[in-house]
Design a protein around this motif. Structure first.
Motif, mmCIF file in Angstrom:
data_model
loop_
_atom_site.group_PDB
_atom_site.id
_atom_site.type_symbol
_atom_site.label_atom_id
_atom_site.label_comp_id
_atom_site.label_asym_id
_atom_site.label_seq_id
_atom_site.Cartn_x
_atom_site.Cartn_y
_atom_site.Cartn_z
ATOM 1 N N ALA A 6 -1.343 -36.106 -17.715
ATOM 2 C CA ALA A 6 -1.011 -34.685 -17.742
ATOM 3 C C ALA A 6 -1.963 -33.883 -16.856
ATOM 4 C CB ALA A 6 -1.059 -34.161 -19.176
ATOM 5 N N ALA A 7 -3.233 -34.238 -16.858
ATOM 6 C CA ALA A 7 -4.196 -33.534 -16.005
ATOM 7 C C ALA A 7 -3.863 -33.748 -14.534
ATOM 8 C CB ALA A 7 -5.618 -34.019 -16.299
ATOM 9 N N TYR A 8 -3.483 -34.967 -14.181
ATOM 10 C CA TYR A 8 -3.100 -35.260 -12.794
ATOM 11 C C TYR A 8 -1.863 -34.454 -12.397
ATOM 12 C CZ TYR A 8 -1.371 -37.746 -8.738
ATOM 13 O OH TYR A 8 -0.901 -38.054 -7.499
ATOM 14 N N ILE A 9 -0.864 -34.418 -13.289
ATOM 15 C CA ILE A 9 0.355 -33.647 -13.012
ATOM 16 C C ILE A 9 0.023 -32.175 -12.866
ATOM 17 C CG2 ILE A 9 2.547 -32.876 -14.015
ATOM 18 C CD1 ILE A 9 2.793 -35.718 -15.208
ATOM 19 N N TYR A 10 -0.804 -31.661 -13.792
ATOM 20 C CA TYR A 10 -1.188 -30.254 -13.716
ATOM 21 C C TYR A 10 -1.878 -29.944 -12.391
ATOM 22 C CZ TYR A 10 -3.914 -26.050 -14.179
ATOM 23 O OH TYR A 10 -4.480 -24.832 -13.930
ATOM 24 N N GLU A 11 -2.840 -30.770 -12.016
ATOM 25 C CA GLU A 11 -3.575 -30.520 -10.776
ATOM 26 C C GLU A 11 -2.643 -30.573 -9.569
ATOM 27 O OE1 GLU A 11 -6.750 -33.341 -10.833
ATOM 28 O OE2 GLU A 11 -7.746 -32.354 -12.508
ATOM 29 N N SER A 12 -1.707 -31.519 -9.562
ATOM 30 C CA SER A 12 -0.761 -31.625 -8.450
ATOM 31 C C SER A 12 0.151 -30.407 -8.385
ATOM 32 C CB SER A 12 0.083 -32.887 -8.594
ATOM 33 O OG SER A 12 -0.733 -34.023 -8.584
ATOM 34 N N VAL A 13 0.692 -30.015 -9.540
ATOM 35 C CA VAL A 13 1.585 -28.856 -9.583
ATOM 36 C C VAL A 13 0.823 -27.588 -9.235
ATOM 37 C CG1 VAL A 13 2.964 -27.412 -11.136
ATOM 38 C CG2 VAL A 13 3.215 -29.885 -11.197
ATOM 39 N N ASN A 14 -0.390 -27.470 -9.724
ATOM 40 C CA ASN A 14 -1.184 -26.261 -9.486
ATOM 41 C C ASN A 14 -1.514 -26.087 -7.999
ATOM 42 O OD1 ASN A 14 -2.417 -23.932 -10.599
ATOM 43 N ND2 ASN A 14 -4.415 -24.900 -10.327
ATOM 44 N N LYS A 15 -1.700 -27.194 -7.279
ATOM 45 C CA LYS A 15 -1.953 -27.103 -5.838
ATOM 46 C C LYS A 15 -0.735 -26.562 -5.103
ATOM 47 C CE LYS A 15 -5.338 -30.806 -5.606
ATOM 48 N NZ LYS A 15 -5.596 -32.188 -5.180
ATOM 49 N N ILE A 16 0.449 -26.966 -5.555
ATOM 50 C CA ILE A 16 1.688 -26.539 -4.903
ATOM 51 C C ILE A 16 2.069 -25.124 -5.324
ATOM 52 C CG2 ILE A 16 4.164 -27.014 -4.703
ATOM 53 C CD1 ILE A 16 3.419 -29.999 -5.122
ATOM 54 N N SER A 17 2.004 -24.863 -6.623
ATOM 55 C CA SER A 17 2.401 -23.557 -7.142
ATOM 56 C C SER A 17 1.482 -23.157 -8.292
ATOM 57 C CB SER A 17 3.853 -23.597 -7.624
ATOM 58 O OG SER A 17 4.187 -22.382 -8.263
ATOM 59 N N PRO A 18 0.508 -22.320 -8.014
ATOM 60 C CA PRO A 18 -0.390 -21.879 -9.085
ATOM 61 C C PRO A 18 0.338 -21.175 -10.237
ATOM 62 C CG PRO A 18 -1.308 -21.332 -6.954
ATOM 63 C CD PRO A 18 0.090 -21.824 -6.714
ATOM 64 N N LYS A 19 1.455 -20.527 -9.920
ATOM 65 C CA LYS A 19 2.216 -19.834 -10.962
ATOM 66 C C LYS A 19 2.795 -20.835 -11.964
ATOM 67 C CE LYS A 19 5.794 -16.342 -11.518
ATOM 68 N NZ LYS A 19 6.785 -15.501 -10.840
ATOM 69 N N VAL A 20 3.381 -21.921 -11.464
ATOM 70 C CA VAL A 20 3.918 -22.966 -12.341
ATOM 71 C C VAL A 20 2.767 -23.685 -13.052
ATOM 72 C CG1 VAL A 20 5.265 -25.099 -12.459
ATOM 73 C CG2 VAL A 20 5.993 -23.251 -10.948
ATOM 74 N N GLY A 21 1.654 -23.869 -12.355
ATOM 75 C CA GLY A 21 0.480 -24.469 -12.980
ATOM 76 C C GLY A 21 -0.010 -23.641 -14.153
ATOM 77 N N GLN A 22 -0.009 -22.332 -13.992
ATOM 78 C CA GLN A 22 -0.417 -21.443 -15.090
ATOM 79 C C GLN A 22 0.579 -21.522 -16.238
ATOM 80 O OE1 GLN A 22 -3.309 -19.777 -15.438
ATOM 81 N NE2 GLN A 22 -2.573 -19.426 -17.515
ATOM 82 N N PHE A 23 1.872 -21.633 -15.913
ATOM 83 C CA PHE A 23 2.891 -21.799 -16.948
ATOM 84 C C PHE A 23 2.619 -23.061 -17.763
ATOM 85 C CE2 PHE A 23 6.807 -24.007 -18.169
ATOM 86 C CZ PHE A 23 7.306 -23.109 -19.102
ATOM 87 N N LEU A 24 2.286 -24.159 -17.078
ATOM 88 C CA LEU A 24 1.993 -25.414 -17.771
ATOM 89 C C LEU A 24 0.757 -25.286 -18.659
ATOM 90 C CD1 LEU A 24 2.683 -28.048 -14.987
ATOM 91 C CD2 LEU A 24 4.128 -27.451 -16.926
ATOM 92 N N ALA A 25 -0.258 -24.629 -18.136
ATOM 93 C CA ALA A 25 -1.474 -24.433 -18.928
ATOM 94 C C ALA A 25 -1.176 -23.598 -20.168
ATOM 95 C CB ALA A 25 -2.554 -23.777 -18.080
ATOM 96 N N ASP A 26 -0.360 -22.560 -20.000
ATOM 97 C CA ASP A 26 0.017 -21.729 -21.145
ATOM 98 C C ASP A 26 0.885 -22.512 -22.134
ATOM 99 O OD1 ASP A 26 -1.386 -19.660 -19.989
ATOM 100 O OD2 ASP A 26 0.412 -18.681 -19.155
ATOM 101 N N ALA A 27 1.792 -23.347 -21.604
ATOM 102 C CA ALA A 27 2.669 -24.138 -22.473
ATOM 103 C C ALA A 27 1.857 -25.124 -23.315
ATOM 104 C CB ALA A 27 3.707 -24.878 -21.640
ATOM 105 N N ALA A 28 0.796 -25.656 -22.743
ATOM 106 C CA ALA A 28 -0.046 -26.604 -23.476
ATOM 107 C C ALA A 28 -0.798 -25.937 -24.615
ATOM 108 C CB ALA A 28 -1.029 -27.276 -22.528
ATOM 109 N N GLN A 29 -0.912 -24.616 -24.567
ATOM 110 C CA GLN A 29 -1.644 -23.882 -25.597
ATOM 111 C C GLN A 29 -0.746 -23.310 -26.689
ATOM 112 O OE1 GLN A 29 -4.957 -23.807 -25.646
ATOM 113 N NE2 GLN A 29 -4.944 -25.059 -23.812
ATOM 114 N N THR A 30 0.571 -23.497 -26.577
ATOM 115 C CA THR A 30 1.463 -22.946 -27.590
ATOM 116 C C THR A 30 1.230 -23.638 -28.926
ATOM 117 O OG1 THR A 30 3.236 -24.487 -27.040
ATOM 118 C CG2 THR A 30 3.251 -22.350 -25.898
ATOM 119 N N PRO A 31 1.430 -22.920 -30.021
ATOM 120 C CA PRO A 31 1.183 -23.501 -31.339
ATOM 121 C C PRO A 31 1.965 -24.788 -31.596
ATOM 122 C CG PRO A 31 1.444 -21.137 -31.527
ATOM 123 C CD PRO A 31 1.775 -21.490 -30.104
ATOM 124 N N ALA A 32 3.209 -24.844 -31.154
ATOM 125 C CA ALA A 32 4.012 -26.054 -31.402
ATOM 126 C C ALA A 32 3.393 -27.269 -30.717
ATOM 127 C CB ALA A 32 5.438 -25.835 -30.899
#
Length: 106
Positions: free
Chosen positions: A43-69
């Motif tokens: 997941a960290a590798y995917i996040y880093e790869s996505v974040n390099k391409i699109s920081p906005k989507v990377g931030q979405f992923l980081a926020d999604a990982a913090q959701t209560p569910a």
């Protein structure tokens, strides 16, 4: 298309952890009971790869990982895999004892 990819990656993060925790764990650490280290690293590798391409989507992923569910599900999986890991270690010890006492004769 980008949203569906982001959702797939968010599902991968379901078995993941927060980013600071990923950085502190080693896949090859000995005596590690946490079986979720490998999904965390992926997941960290995917996040880093996505974040390099699109920081906005990377931030979405980081926020999604913090959701209560996601957090509740991940904590549940950690607890249960820790229990299974401990039982597996106990089984290995019992097999070793049985091997040395019955087969080898020590």
């Amino acid at each position: 298309m980008l949203q569906s990819r982001a959702l797939v990656i968010a599902l991968i993060l379901l078995l993941s952890t927060t980013l600071p925790e990923v950085q502190s764990k080693s896949i090859f650490e000995k005596d590690r009971r946490d079986w979720l280290v490998i999904p965390d690293a992926i997941a960290a590798y995917i996040y880093e790869s996505v974040n390099k391409i699109s920081p906005k989507v990377g931030q979405f992923l980081a926020d999604a990982a913090q959701t209560p569910a996601v957090v509740v599900t991940r904590n549940f999986l950690i607890r249960e895999t820790a229990k299974i890991s401990i039982m597996a270690e106990q089984l290995v010890e019992k097999i070793k004892t049985l091997w040395y006492t019955k087969v080898v004769g020590h």
